[in-house]
Design an enzyme around this catalytic site. Sequence first.
Site, PDB file in Angstrom:
ATOM      1  N   THR A  26       0.796  -1.217   0.000  1.00  0.00           N
ATOM      2  CA  THR A  26       0.000   0.000   0.000  1.00  0.00           C
ATOM      3  C   THR A  26       0.834   1.274   0.000  1.00  0.00           C
ATOM      4  OG1 THR A  26      -1.605   1.242   1.355  1.00  0.00           O
ATOM      5  CG2 THR A  26      -0.081  -0.165   2.517  1.00  0.00           C
ATOM      6  N   TYR A  84      -1.987   0.658  10.554  1.00  0.00           N
ATOM      7  CA  TYR A  84      -2.161  -0.076   9.299  1.00  0.00           C
ATOM      8  C   TYR A  84      -0.901   0.037   8.433  1.00  0.00           C
ATOM      9  CZ  TYR A  84      -3.641  -0.917   4.479  1.00  0.00           C
ATOM     10  OH  TYR A  84      -3.721  -1.358   3.184  1.00  0.00           O
ATOM     11  N   TRP A  92      -5.727   3.266  -3.190  1.00  0.00           N
ATOM     12  CA  TRP A  92      -7.115   3.648  -3.450  1.00  0.00           C
ATOM     13  C   TRP A  92      -7.849   2.623  -4.326  1.00  0.00           C
ATOM     14  CZ3 TRP A  92      -7.541   9.669  -4.398  1.00  0.00           C
ATOM     15  CH2 TRP A  92      -6.819  10.341  -3.402  1.00  0.00           C
TER      16      TRP A  92
END
Length: 296
Positions: A100, A124, A149
């Site tokens: 991510t 996270y 996203w």
Amino acid sequence: MRVLIIGGSGQVGTALQRVAISQAEVIAPGSRELDVRSKAEVESAFAKYRPDAVVNAAAYTAVDRAEDEPDLAWRTNAEGAGHIASACKHTGAYLIHLSTDYVFDGTKTGAYVESDATNPQSVYGRSKLAGENAALATWQRTLVLRVSWVFSDSGANFVKTILRLARGGGELKVVDDQWGTPCPARAISDVILELIARHERGSSLQGIYHFATRPVTNWFAFAREVVVTGQSMGLLPKETSIRAITTREFAARAPRPSNSVLDSTRLCRAIGVEAPDWRDDVRWTLERLASTIADG
């Protein structure tokens, strides 16, 4: 090729199954069938399925809740990644591990490249970075694919949330000071398939790579694209409006990077693809969801 998709019921796992089924033997257990937090379950699954390639799309993705459940996020995103990489090393399977943009702090001007220093600001983000490190340190035939996203017609994501809220009419409030590139799950799955095909041909990519779409946008503009497209398709009421707010006004539990833009030049050159336009997939996603909306 026998491909094991871990996290097969998630957005990327679901999209990957749709396109991979005709090109490979696909096994895609959901989290209830394979809990990556259990090393024994992971080892048992590898012994049972004996995959040639593995896609780790399993993750704890509740960014705000992770602040209150750090142990659960860590066990899934960090320790789970280590279990999978260890099993891949034992069996020789090629590993593609999804990560991510949250591994960055968002303070850079311009897009992040793979060599930029990481500095996650949330539980996270820290757990995902630990998962990257565990996978890369454990098994050399690992590719970490960072995306941002993610959206699709399945699972929980921004497009579906905006569609649900906008159907009620009235005003939506969306932040306009966080920048990034929405990433369709089906575009990610196409890239993963190409990476697996390269592995099958004997030219595997390893290390860290970014995948991003175009153009750069912010959450407010992303939401507006969903609403305007939905209105043009007759899915949303014309009276729906959107108001831009700041991150401070939104007051989320976990900090978000103000800049989530990833530079995917390295990956696109390596596999010979161009970054797709995410706006095309907004319409595709809404078309896929249209029948569900009509039924509901």
